[in-house]
Design a protein around this motif. Structure first.
Motif, short mmCIF file in Angstrom:
data_model
loop_
_atom_site.label_atom_id
_atom_site.label_comp_id
_atom_site.label_asym_id
_atom_site.label_seq_id
_atom_site.Cartn_x
_atom_site.Cartn_y
_atom_site.Cartn_z
N MET A 1 -122.34 -34.37 83.47
CA MET A 1 -121.82 -33.57 82.37
C MET A 1 -122.15 -32.10 82.60
N GLY A 2 -121.54 -31.23 81.81
CA GLY A 2 -121.78 -29.81 81.97
C GLY A 2 -123.21 -29.42 81.62
N SER A 3 -123.59 -28.22 82.03
CA SER A 3 -124.95 -27.73 81.81
C SER A 3 -125.11 -27.15 80.41
N ARG A 4 -126.39 -26.88 80.04
CA ARG A 4 -126.66 -26.24 78.75
C ARG A 4 -125.95 -24.89 78.65
N VAL A 5 -125.98 -24.14 79.74
CA VAL A 5 -125.35 -22.82 79.72
C VAL A 5 -123.84 -22.94 79.56
N MET A 6 -123.23 -23.93 80.17
CA MET A 6 -121.79 -24.14 80.00
C MET A 6 -121.46 -24.46 78.55
N HIS A 7 -122.26 -25.32 77.93
CA HIS A 7 -122.02 -25.64 76.52
C HIS A 7 -122.22 -24.41 75.63
N TYR A 8 -123.17 -23.57 75.99
CA TYR A 8 -123.40 -22.33 75.23
C TYR A 8 -122.21 -21.39 75.39
N ALA A 9 -121.66 -21.32 76.60
CA ALA A 9 -120.46 -20.50 76.83
C ALA A 9 -119.30 -21.00 75.99
N ILE A 10 -119.18 -22.33 75.88
CA ILE A 10 -118.09 -22.92 75.11
C ILE A 10 -118.22 -22.56 73.63
N THR A 11 -119.41 -22.72 73.05
CA THR A 11 -119.57 -22.40 71.63
C THR A 11 -119.44 -20.89 71.39
N SER A 12 -119.82 -20.10 72.37
CA SER A 12 -119.66 -18.64 72.22
C SER A 12 -118.19 -18.26 72.15
N GLU A 13 -117.37 -18.91 72.98
CA GLU A 13 -115.94 -18.63 72.96
C GLU A 13 -115.29 -19.16 71.68
N ILE A 14 -115.74 -20.30 71.21
CA ILE A 14 -115.23 -20.84 69.95
C ILE A 14 -115.56 -19.90 68.80
N ASN A 15 -116.77 -19.34 68.83
CA ASN A 15 -117.17 -18.41 67.77
C ASN A 15 -116.25 -17.19 67.74
N LYS A 16 -115.82 -16.72 68.89
CA LYS A 16 -114.91 -15.57 68.95
C LYS A 16 -113.58 -15.90 68.28
N LEU A 17 -113.14 -17.15 68.42
CA LEU A 17 -111.86 -17.56 67.86
C LEU A 17 -111.97 -17.89 66.37
N LYS A 18 -113.08 -18.50 65.97
CA LYS A 18 -113.23 -18.99 64.60
C LYS A 18 -114.02 -18.05 63.71
N ASN A 19 -114.73 -17.09 64.33
CA ASN A 19 -115.54 -16.13 63.57
C ASN A 19 -116.44 -16.87 62.58
N CYS A 20 -117.28 -17.74 63.12
CA CYS A 20 -118.12 -18.60 62.28
C CYS A 20 -119.14 -17.78 61.50
N SER A 21 -119.41 -18.19 60.29
CA SER A 21 -120.35 -17.48 59.44
C SER A 21 -121.79 -17.70 59.88
N ASN A 22 -122.07 -18.84 60.54
CA ASN A 22 -123.42 -19.12 61.03
C ASN A 22 -123.31 -19.56 62.49
N GLN A 23 -123.25 -18.57 63.36
CA GLN A 23 -123.05 -18.88 64.78
C GLN A 23 -124.26 -19.58 65.38
N ARG B 1 -120.82 -13.34 82.66
CA ARG B 1 -119.39 -13.37 82.39
C ARG B 1 -119.10 -13.55 80.90
N PHE B 2 -119.88 -14.41 80.22
CA PHE B 2 -119.64 -14.69 78.81
C PHE B 2 -120.59 -13.91 77.89
N LYS B 3 -121.38 -13.01 78.49
CA LYS B 3 -122.29 -12.15 77.73
C LYS B 3 -123.22 -12.97 76.82
N LEU B 4 -123.89 -13.95 77.42
CA LEU B 4 -124.78 -14.84 76.69
C LEU B 4 -126.18 -14.23 76.61
N THR B 5 -126.79 -14.34 75.45
CA THR B 5 -128.15 -13.87 75.25
C THR B 5 -128.97 -15.00 74.64
N PRO B 6 -130.30 -14.97 74.82
CA PRO B 6 -131.14 -16.03 74.26
C PRO B 6 -130.96 -16.18 72.76
#
Length: 203
Positions: free
Chosen positions: A1-23, A128-133
């Motif tokens: 399965m994908g890595s933790r960082v890949m899953h984090y990249a996925i939720t980060s991109e979803i947040n950009k699309l959905k503008n979640c109130s609690n990212q 690439r996805f500008k991920l931060t801790p």
């Protein structure tokens, strides 16, 4: 399965699309299926894995939607769904291209190459996805998902943050990967985001 960082990249991109109130809850949910209680039990429960008629293992994310549809106002459940969808896509594409076709005695060596690739890809993906801790681990005592022990979530977040900040030689995008390709990994992330978003739009 994908890595933790890949899953984090996925939720980060979803947040950009959905503008979640609690990212933060979105990102926590995106990591959560890899937790079980006790911690060393099978992840089949948290991933809703079923054996289909062909004998293949499959992540039944549709059952998660059915069982927890009441919870999707909470970003944690959105993140959780994204993880299941991404693992379904990984298993159906990446696993069946890179691992399954190999002779059985070569598969473990290929898996180990894949894990080494994950480490090489971490730095590329976080840039690439500008991920931060993650610095805000919102409480998850109100989450009730079969097989999930939310008390271990802070530890999983710590592991993710270590992936992002670990001190290692800087990897160049051109550096050779042993098993996967950067193009396939970024395409996998993109497909996972799109498929999850399509599902969310039907709820």
């Amino acid at each position: 399965m994908g890595s933790r960082v890949m899953h984090y990249a996925i939720t980060s991109e979803i947040n950009k699309l959905k503008n979640c109130s609690n990212q933060f809850r979105l990102h926590l949910g995106g990591q959560a299926p890899d937790l079980t209680h006790p911690i060393n039990t099978s992840k089949s429960y948290t991933h809703l894995v079923e054996i289909i008629s062909s004998g293949k293992r499959r992540v039944n994310y549709k059952r998660f939607i059915h069982d927890y549809k009441h919870g999707f106002h909470d970003e944690f459940y959105i993140g959780y769904l994204s993880h299941l969808v991404a693992d379904y896509i990984w298993y159906e594409t990446m696993y069946y291209e890179y691992i399954k076709p190999l002779p059985e005695n070569e598969r473990q060596a290929a898996v180990e190459k894949g894990y080494r690739d994950f480490k090489k890809l971490n730095k590329i993906l976080l840039q690439r996805f500008k991920l931060t801790p993650l610095i805000n681990t919102s409480h998850t005592d109100d989450v009730s998902i079969k097989g999930l022990y939310s008390g271990f979530i802070p530890e999983l977040v710590s592991q993710l943050n270590n992936d992002l900040i670990e001190e290692e030689r800087a990897q160049e995008e051109s550096e050779s990967l042993e098993l996967y390709s950067l193009d396939r990994i970024t395409a996998y992330i993109d497909i996972s985001v799109k498929e999850t978003t399509v599902l969310l739009n039907t709820l």
